[in-house]
Scaffold this motif. Structure first.
Motif, PDB file in Angstrom:
ATOM      1  N   GLN B  56       0.817  -0.842   0.022  1.00 17.79           N
ATOM      2  CA  GLN B  56       0.283  -0.216  -0.115  1.00 17.79           C
ATOM      3  C   GLN B  56       1.097   1.307  -0.188  1.00 17.79           C
ATOM      4  OE1 GLN B  56      -2.886  -0.279   3.078  1.00 17.79           O
ATOM      5  NE2 GLN B  56      -4.092  -1.900   2.081  1.00 17.79           N
ATOM      6  N   ASN B  57       1.810   1.273   0.827  1.00 21.03           N
ATOM      7  CA  ASN B  57       2.885   2.687   0.958  1.00 21.03           C
ATOM      8  C   ASN B  57       3.108   2.692  -0.494  1.00 21.03           C
ATOM      9  OD1 ASN B  57       2.506   3.131   3.297  1.00 21.03           O
ATOM     10  ND2 ASN B  57       3.781   2.148   4.206  1.00 21.03           N
ATOM     11  N   ARG B  59       2.672   2.327  -3.383  1.00 17.90           N
ATOM     12  CA  ARG B  59       1.332   2.281  -4.377  1.00 17.90           C
ATOM     13  C   ARG B  59       1.232   3.340  -3.969  1.00 17.90           C
ATOM     14  NH1 ARG B  59      -0.936  -3.170  -4.352  1.00 17.90           N
ATOM     15  NH2 ARG B  59      -2.110  -3.093  -2.536  1.00 17.90           N
ATOM     16  N   LYS B  60       0.976   4.045  -3.013  1.00 17.35           N
ATOM     17  CA  LYS B  60       0.798   5.170  -2.448  1.00 17.35           C
ATOM     18  C   LYS B  60       1.896   6.591  -2.637  1.00 17.35           C
ATOM     19  CE  LYS B  60      -0.642   5.533   1.939  1.00 17.35           C
ATOM     20  NZ  LYS B  60      -0.696   5.545   3.360  1.00 17.35           N
ATOM     21  N   GLU B  61       3.093   5.744  -2.539  1.00 18.79           N
ATOM     22  CA  GLU B  61       4.535   6.666  -2.972  1.00 18.79           C
ATOM     23  C   GLU B  61       4.737   6.502  -4.356  1.00 18.79           C
ATOM     24  OE1 GLU B  61       7.400   5.470  -0.149  1.00 18.79           O
ATOM     25  OE2 GLU B  61       5.626   6.520   1.443  1.00 18.79           O
ATOM     26  N   GLN B  62       3.741   5.934  -5.401  1.00 18.18           N
ATOM     27  CA  GLN B  62       4.554   5.611  -6.908  1.00 18.18           C
ATOM     28  C   GLN B  62       5.283   5.045  -6.960  1.00 18.18           C
ATOM     29  OE1 GLN B  62       2.594   9.840  -7.489  1.00 18.18           O
ATOM     30  NE2 GLN B  62       1.039   8.645  -9.222  1.00 18.18           N
ATOM     31  N   GLN B  68       7.872  -2.831  -7.278  1.00 19.59           N
ATOM     32  CA  GLN B  68       7.483  -3.177  -6.971  1.00 19.59           C
ATOM     33  C   GLN B  68       6.374  -4.626  -6.864  1.00 19.59           C
ATOM     34  OE1 GLN B  68       2.758  -1.619  -6.690  1.00 19.59           O
ATOM     35  NE2 GLN B  68       3.349   0.360  -7.260  1.00 19.59           N
ATOM     36  N   THR B 152      11.490   0.726   2.248  1.00 23.46           N
ATOM     37  CA  THR B 152      10.285   0.110   2.110  1.00 23.46           C
ATOM     38  C   THR B 152       9.404  -1.134   2.002  1.00 23.46           C
ATOM     39  OG1 THR B 152      11.438  -0.588  -0.252  1.00 23.46           O
ATOM     40  CG2 THR B 152      10.992   1.666  -0.324  1.00 23.46           C
TER      41      THR B 152
END
Lengths: 422, 422
Positions: B56-57, B59-62, B68, B152
């Motif tokens: 989730q983090n 994705r939030k931080e692209q 990913q 991460t």
């Protein structure tokens, strides 16, 4: 030219010349060493004359007499240096040895083979014999040498390197495999230590301060040699007839070297018998004593001078006739003390109990464990290596005395018939 | 608490706990790995939940999709991680192996035995599977692990370490042998790299930038892994039927890894036949081409797009479908090119001429030489090691793929009956 440019140029010449070593046979490398040995003997007068200039400077600068002795070359010492080269030539070739070999299910044939590093830098202090000792070990193991000796030995090192290079001119091996790094400027050392990619390995030999500096400043891989706070542990089940000579030999045989012992640990069960005679024997041999509270009481009782050992004492590599003495409850307690204060060099246990020896070995974390023998045996020549470039005090690559084999790395040769990965 | 104090404390705990490994039998270490594998499987849901927070983090931080994917854990991947632990448990115990043994004329018995390093630090990037892969290899080789992963992957790494530590609580091995280094603060990495004397070895795994940083900043000994500018040399006497598949496999099978090829060198005598088909096959496979002047002419003749290769091209590890192509006069010229631009990783020769292969091997200075097979075989699993902690790209200690054996050092056990030095 900057120090970096000087090193880059020497390293480049050495790298190219090293090919004449990696493609030479063992017999060709051996005969090159013999040619070097002969040249050193036949040009002895020139070498002595150059050394005399260094000695004059040393006397002028009032160098410590012990250091002057290290710098001094004599006809006898030069003979010894030549003999050392012949000794290395007589050893088994360390190159091209197949260390592991297998054939995979897909038919690929794997061989792990010993090969030279390439270009190795040596950083060392006064003794000019290191110039030849190091060069011949590196040459025999297929490596080009960048030699950075002390500026105090400049003239001696220059003539020794010239003699060796001139000798190589009569062989198939390029004289450029031996390079003397100018020692006038300290910057060349720093440049050597940071010539990453140009120099494959740096080995320091000398004082603790020199070694620490090399390890701290180098970006080139290094092998740390040196520091030894070695212990002798006399177990509950020790044979006292063995224990006393081992202790005295470990401490007093040559106190200045790294494999000399600095601390004696005695199991409490044997302490009442052993400690009085040990303290007396050490004291009689001129050893200054630092003790824990228990050993202190024994010393007092027998009128033997001893101060209470501080944390600093337990951690010190004296290098002179000075020793710490403590009493411990068990093998584990001895190992705990050693883990706290030791430098992972050499630890000795004296015991007739195999389980105690096995436990001591399992708990020790050092280059060599001595069971019922002197710490002084951690030595390449004593251990039958024939030659020693130093004693590694690190865990990476080689650990303990380093002979020819330690100056090689490996390559994998994978031979197929067109196999690809799927 | 400062980063230095955090590392000092973790390293101290790890060092003490490591004794439960150095005194454990191989069977005990193996069964600990099985317990870990079971725990990872049975707590799969918890691991997935923690990983989902990291995702989730991300994705939030692209985060880049490829990154990913590296971070992502799935039920399948967790099974794979547990299976990896079992695979390591099935390997031969690397500890207590007698590597050299002799009895000296004075009766001393010498044994060089494999032992653990002690405390090993791993510094790595996103992939959380490295947390378990590294821990089990280090545990099996008797070493305590200080794991410094990426922030991460923090939640994933935390749960994986907790699962492994909880599993160890049911064994004789202390859970403290696995320590997760806090990753919130970059200072912990620096502190780990300079914990000299507290940490025995640091191994970086990840990008070239990470590895370079570790090598530059570390005062703890390191093993450099990674960078590979690998070459495929097609000799005058190559079998073209083998050469083309080997070339294509070396370049395109998995271009992102270090053992993929970046440069093709072709002997001038075979170039007229081989180059047209090679350039076409590479181009058809989507490979962007950079050529020397000779290869350029061939490309033009066959309407294949290619730019002139610059010095930067010849030195670049592309990691993607991009390749340099050059024509050389001889085996020696190929070796010269490789010496100038290579990174001493893996070099391949395709030839039916044994003398050419031997010359290429003698002039190569790399971890692995491939004769008539793909560069992609420089790999611990492919080479039958069963597990791999990384591929060493340095000459010190271990070179090439590193399995359990590379995570050991040695100690000398010298057993006597009271011998002293005279």
């Amino acid at each position: 030219m900057s120090a970096e440019a000087i090193i880059a140029e020497l390293a480049k010449k050495a790298r190219i010349a090293a090919r004449t070593l990696s493609t030479a046979t063992g017999a060709e490398r051996k005969s090159a060493l013999e040619v070097i040995a002969q040249a050193i003997e036949s040009r002895s007068a020139e070498i002595l004359a150059a050394n005399e200039i260094d000695m004059q400077n040393a006397r002028k600068e009032q160098m410590h007499p012990q250091m002057q002795d290290r710098l001094l070359l004599t006809a006898e010492r030069i003979k010894g240096i030549a003999g050392g080269a012949r000794q290395v030539a007589a050893l088994a070739d360390p190159l091209g040895i197949t260390l592991r070999e297998s054939t995979l299910p897909n038919g690929l044939h794997l061989q792990q083979v010993s090969v030279p590093f390439g270009v190795i830098g040596m950083v060392y202090e006064a003794r000019p014999n290191v110039t030849v000792d190091a060069a011949v070990i590196l040459l025999m193991s297929g490596n080009a040498a960048l030699l950075r000796g002390s500026s105090t030995a400049r003239n001696s090192n220059e003539i020794l390197v010239n003699v060796m290079r001139d000798a190589l001119r009569t062989t198939k091996i390029s004289p450029e495999v031996i390079q003397l790094v100018p020692s006038e400027d300290r910057a060349t050392t720093k440049a050597l230590l940071t010539a990453r990619g140009k120099v494959d390995l740096v080995i320091p030999r000398g004082s603790a301060a020199l070694i620490r500096m090399v390890v701290d400043e180098s970006t080139v891989p290094t092998i740390e040699t040196g520091a030894g706070v070695c212990h002798v542990y006399i177990d509950e089940f020790a044979d006292i007839q063995k224990a006393l000579p081992i202790l005295i030999n470990s401490k007093t045989h040559r106190p200045s070297v790294c494999n000399a012992a600095e601390t004696l640990l005695v199991h409490k069960a044997i302490a009442p018998t052993f400690l009085p005679m040990a303290l007396k024997a050490l004291s009689d041999a001129g050893v200054i004593l630092h003790t824990d509270a228990t050993a202190q009481k024994v010393a007092e009782k027998f009128n033997i001078a001893a101060t209470i050992a501080t944390d600093e004492n337990w951690s010190t590599e004296y290098g002179v006739l000075e020793m710490n003495v403590g009493v411990v409850d068990s093998v584990d307690a001895a190992a705990d003390h050693i883990a706290q204060y030791g430098t992972n060099h050499t630890e000795a246990i004296v015991t007739e109990d195999k389980a105690a020896a096995a436990r001591f070995i399992a708990l020790s974390d050092c280059a060599a464990v001595m069971v019922n023998t002197s710490t002084r045996f951690t030595d390449g020549e004593q251990m039958g290596f024939g030659a020693e470039i130093g004693i590694s005090n690190q865990k990476l690559h080689a650990r303990g005395p380093m002979g020819l084999e330690a100056m090689t790395t490996t390559t994998w040769i994978v031979t197929g018939t067109g196999q690809i990965r799927s």
